[in-house]
Each structure stands twice: as structure tokens, then as C-alpha cells.
Design an enzyme around this catalytic site. Structure first.
Site, PDB file in Angstrom:
ATOM      1  N   HIS A   1       0.845  -1.208   0.000  1.00 29.51           N
ATOM      2  CA  HIS A   1       0.000   0.000   0.000  1.00 29.51           C
ATOM      3  C   HIS A   1       0.883   1.263   0.000  1.00 29.51           C
ATOM      4  O   HIS A   1       0.761   2.110   0.889  1.00 29.51           O
ATOM      5  CB  HIS A   1      -0.927   0.066   1.217  1.00 29.51           C
ATOM      6  CG  HIS A   1      -1.732  -1.168   1.476  1.00 29.51           C
ATOM      7  ND1 HIS A   1      -2.521  -1.756   0.525  1.00 29.51           N
ATOM      8  CD2 HIS A   1      -1.890  -1.927   2.602  1.00 29.51           C
ATOM      9  CE1 HIS A   1      -3.118  -2.820   1.049  1.00 29.51           C
ATOM     10  NE2 HIS A   1      -2.745  -2.940   2.292  1.00 29.51           N
TER      11      HIS A   1
ATOM     12  N   ASP B   1      -4.760  -9.420  -0.183  1.00 33.34           N
ATOM     13  CA  ASP B   1      -4.911  -8.715   1.085  1.00 33.34           C
ATOM     14  C   ASP B   1      -6.100  -9.187   1.924  1.00 33.34           C
ATOM     15  O   ASP B   1      -6.013 -10.193   2.614  1.00 33.34           O
ATOM     16  CB  ASP B   1      -4.963  -7.202   0.800  1.00 33.34           C
ATOM     17  CG  ASP B   1      -4.794  -6.344   2.043  1.00 33.34           C
ATOM     18  OD1 ASP B   1      -4.670  -6.892   3.139  1.00 33.34           O
ATOM     19  OD2 ASP B   1      -4.776  -5.100   1.933  1.00 33.34           O
TER      20      ASP B   1
HETATM   21 ZN   LIG Z   1      -2.381  -5.821   4.855  1.00 28.19          ZN
END
Ligand SMILES: [Zn+2]
Length: 467
Positions: free
Chosen positions: A277, A328
Site C-alpha cells: 500500500h 490482502d
Molecule cells: Zn495488509
């Protein structure tokens, strides 16, 4: 057992009449193109694409995928539902998951990953402790549940035990809800060592993850990295780096810099790192981070689901940055859909099309697959970088009986699989280390794995509601 492929996507593009051959360990020993099909050699029943390494997974989160899409009571200091209110639900599930539940959830998840074109997974694993916050008698109990699941499903695994210490920048004490995650540097190093003894062969590796700059203090990070580099200088190291604007602001307040800027200025980030991210970077951070060789870990459907923001792929690639894909939170377990989501996010933000293509490879699906396999392999710390000699024989065979794919040429078949298969599975067979794990769309333990998951999810949801 060698395999003939009329069309195969090699690291430098589509090739015709390819013979793939691998050794007893499942590593490719030859990849020959423009060959006549040798008599008696089986042929792949469709175009062959490299297996996708999934560079970011929290397996237990599969148990509540789809269950947080409902407006909740607003807490966590937020006026609207957000990542931070979602996190409260995640904590409830993390507090209640038992080792047998985790094994059942992960086994089902890994079977689904194989069906979705992923042939290995990086587990960013932070639920270490028992429900009371104390260690299990065998401290590696939860980690071993993931290893067992990966072996049962037959997927490659890079296990990343996570260092997690604080509830915020400045060493804020952890909350009661975080008690299963928390450990000191020595505790996580011991877990890394224990799992290094537990893994075996080319399909398994142990790395390390710092949860985030908000959960790990600078001194602890430095001490852990020093110790880990002495154990294994090429160990993959992952971190959640800049997922939410709020954590960027808090990082500036606490450390005087944005997270990516702080990391590259204070830590020897290199090509063994994965910045998960890396959503919120300014131009200078983007240039500096790309130069380190670190892989940007992108999780397009989860980042969309959580309202994280849009990663600027064109800027990152322009700076020479490597990237790969993760599922994720597992709201989607399909490598093709992650590629489509990533490309569509770029289009929505930029008003351009075919952002993921490049000068060498005009087909978006092919260009993005090739890039994500290379980046994912680097983040995995394993030889899973595509159909090349020395790499694991990890690949998928596209199903050109699917009406969206039938009758097309190989690059168009691949494109249709990514952008036009309507979420119906366009993958026919999947091989990991030369072993066929998915045959005609199904895994040999499909029904048992699904049934165990459904039972575990029911029990976990009930327990989580009591938290
Ligand atoms: Zn994560």
C-alpha cells in the site's frame, strides 16, 4: 514431465510451440520455443501464462469478506464508515480465530487462490498469541496452521511473521483488541527462527514484516533489521507503508516526514523490500522509493474496498519502480480481476486508457501480468518469476472453451480473460512446481476445503459477534 504449449507467455512476451521441462524439484530446466511437439508429450489445452505470486495476504480476513459492506455504528473517531471503522470488525475476528479455524479458512482460501491464477502467497501474519494475549505453548502455533494449509492446498508460501508493538506513532500502548498481535523484537525473531526450521524445499520461505511505522517504533525496527540481516541477508521484508491519509498525517506529526520518505531516509531499503500500500507518495517519495528497487505491493480490490486511495502506477513505472499484486483482505481472490481493477483505477483517475501497457508490450493484460509476476517474485523471495530456466514450474492454462475467449489468438485470449470473462473462471489448469493442482477448474480437495471453511466461518462469526 515435460509439457508442450502452442502458446506460452515467457518473460519477454508470447512465444509459440514451447516445450517446458522441469526437474524432480519442480524447477524449470528448459524452456524451448519454436519446437515441433515431440511424439507422446502432453499438450497444454490452452494458452499458458505464468503463475501469479500473491504478495500480500491476511488469510483469516477471508472469513469476513463481504460481511463489512453494511453501514455500521460509527466509532473509531470517525464520522463515516472508513478503514478505521472496518478495522474494528477485523479486530473482532482476529480475537476469536482459533488455530483449527485458521487452518480451515486458509486451506479454502489457498485453493481459491490457485483457481484464481495465484501459485504462491506471502502471508503477512500478525495473529500470533492465544486469545488471552499470552503465547501458545508452541509459540508458532498460528504460523504452523498457515504452513499446513499451504501444503494441503499445494501453493507456494512465503511466511512473514509480523512485528507489532504499538497502537500508534510515538509508542502508544497497544489496545486490548491488539493483544494477539503484540510482541517484542526478541519474540518475533524467535518466531522467525522457529519457522525457518519448519519450512522445507523450494516452495517455502520465511521472511519478516514490520506491521507499519505506526505499530513499530524506529529503534525496534532498526534492531530487528540488524538481527534479521545477520540471519539471512536476502530475506524478504515487507511493511504496510502508506495506506491511509490519516496515517500519513500522523507520521508527519510524529516523525517529521511522510512514511515513505522517512523509511527510505532511515532504513537501508533495497530490492528485498516490499512496500505494501505505497498509495500515498509525493513525487520525491516516488522517485526515491523506486530507486531502492523495493517492490510496491498493490492490492487494488482491497484498496478500493477500504477507500484507501489510488496508487499512481504511471508515475511509479516512469521512475523505474517494480510492483506486484496482493489480495490482502480477500474480497476478491482472482489475479485477473486485480489487474483489471488496477487498470480501471488508473483510467478513472487519469482519463487515459491502456495505462498498464508499455512500449514493448501493447496488450495491457500481458504487460501487467509480466510486470506483476516479476515484482511478486521479488517480494516473495522465491524463484517464481515466470517461465524461465531456474524458476519454479508455476503456471496456469487459460480456458479457451470460455465463450469470451474461444476462437481468438493468444494475446487476445489473455486480454479477454482479464477484461471480458465476466468473473466466470477463465482458468482451466494450474501447476505449482510442475504439479497440476487445478484440473479443469477444480482442486482435488475442493469440496472438503469449502465445507470446512463454511463451518469455520460460522463458528468464527458467532464468536466474533460476542467480542
Ligand atoms: Zn495488509
Amino acid at each position: 514431465m515435460p509439457l508442450f504449449a502452442t502458446d506460452a507467455l515467457l518473460p519477454d512476451g508470447w512465444a509459440s510451440d514451447v516445450v517446458l521441462d522441469w526437474d524432480a524439484a519442480g524447477m524449470l530446466r528448459s524452456v524451448a520455443r519454436d519446437m515441433a511437439q515431440p511424439r507422446g508429450m502432453p499438450a497444454a489445452p490452452g494458452p499458458v501464462i505464468p503463475g501469479m505470486p500473491n504478495l500480500h495476504s491476511h488469510a483469516f480476513q477471508r472469513a469476513f469478506a463481504g460481511l463489512t459492506e453494511v453501514r455500521g455504528p460509527i466509532d473509531a473517531g470517525e464520522r463515516e464508515d472508513s478503514f478505521w471503522t472496518w478495522r474494528e470488525r477485523m479486530y473482532a475476528y482476529a480475537l476469536a480465530v482459533t488455530p483449527p479455524m485458521l487452518e480451515a479458512i486458509a486451506t479454502h482460501l489457498y485453493v481459491r487462490m490457485l483457481q484464481g491464477g495465484y501459485t504462491s502467497v506471502c502471508e503477512f501474519h500478525y495473529v500470533h498469541n492465544n486469545v488471552d494475549g499470552r503465547r501458545y505453548a508452541d509459540d508458532a502455533t498460528m504460523s504452523r496452521a498457515l504452513l499446513v494449509a499451504a501444503r494441503r492446498a499445494g501453493i507456494g508460501l512465503t511466511l512473514l511473521p509480523v512485528l507489532y508493538q504499538h497502537n500508534g506513532f510515538g509508542g502508544v500502548a497497544p489496545r486490548a483488541e491488539q493483544r494477539r498481535f503484540v510482541r517484542d523484537v526478541d519474540g518475533v525473531l524467535a518466531l522467525v527462527e522457529a519457522m525457518r526450521y519448519a519450512v522445507a524445499g523450494p516452495r517455502e520461505r520465511v521472511g519478516f514484516a514490520a506491521h507499519s511505522l505506526r505499530a513499530v517504533a524506529p529503534e525496534a525496527l532498526a534492531r530487528a533489521l540488524d538481527a534479521l540481516r545477520a540471519i539471512d541477508a536476502t530475506m524478504p521484508i515487507h511493511v504496510h507503508i502508506a495506506e491511509q491519509r490519516r496515517e500519513v498525517d500522523e507520521c508527519v506529526a510524529a516523525l517529521g516526514q511522510r512514511p515513505v520518505a522517512w523509511l527510505v531516509d532511515h532504513v537501508a531499503v533495497d530490492a528485498h523490500w516490499c512496500l505494501v500500500h505505497a498509495t500515498h507518495m509525493d513525487d520525491a517519495e516516488c522517485a526515491a522509493a523506486a530507486k531502492t528497487g523495493a517492490v510496491a505491493g498493490l492490492c487494488p480490490t482491497t484498496e478500493a474496498n477500504l477507500g484507501d486511495g489510488t496508487f499512481d502506477l504511471a508515475r511509479w513505472r516512469g521512475a523505474g519502480g517494480a510492483w506486484g499484486l496482493g489480495s490482502d483482505s480477500h474480497v476478491c481472490v482472482d489475479a485477473a480481476l486485480e489487474i483489471a481493477m488496477l487498470e480501471y483505477g488508473q483510467r478513472l483517475a487519469s482519463g487515459r486508457r491502456n495505462v498498464g501497457a508499455d512500449r514493448r508490450e501493447p496488450w495491457v493484460a500481458t504487460a501487467m501480468t509480466t510486470a506483476a509476476v516479476a515484482g511478486g517474485a521479488r517480494a516473495s523471495g522465491r524463484d517464481v518469476g515466470g517461465l524461465a530456466v531456474g524458476a519454479s514450474a508455476d503456471f496456469a492454462v487459460l480456458d479457451d472453451r470460455h465463450p469470451a475467449l474461444a476462437g481468438l489468438e493468444a494475446p487476445a485470449i489473455h486480454s479477454a480473460a482479464v477484461f471480458a470473462s465476466d468473473r466466470a473462471n477463465a482458468i482451466r489448469d494450474v501447476y505449482v512446481g510442475g504439479e497440476r493442482r487445478i484440473h479443469d477448474g477444480r482442486h482435488s480437495m475442493q469440496d472438503a476445503a469449502d465445507a470446512a471453511f463454511i463451518g469455520a466461518r460460522r463458528a468464527l462469526a458467532t464468536a466474533a459477534e460476542r467480542q
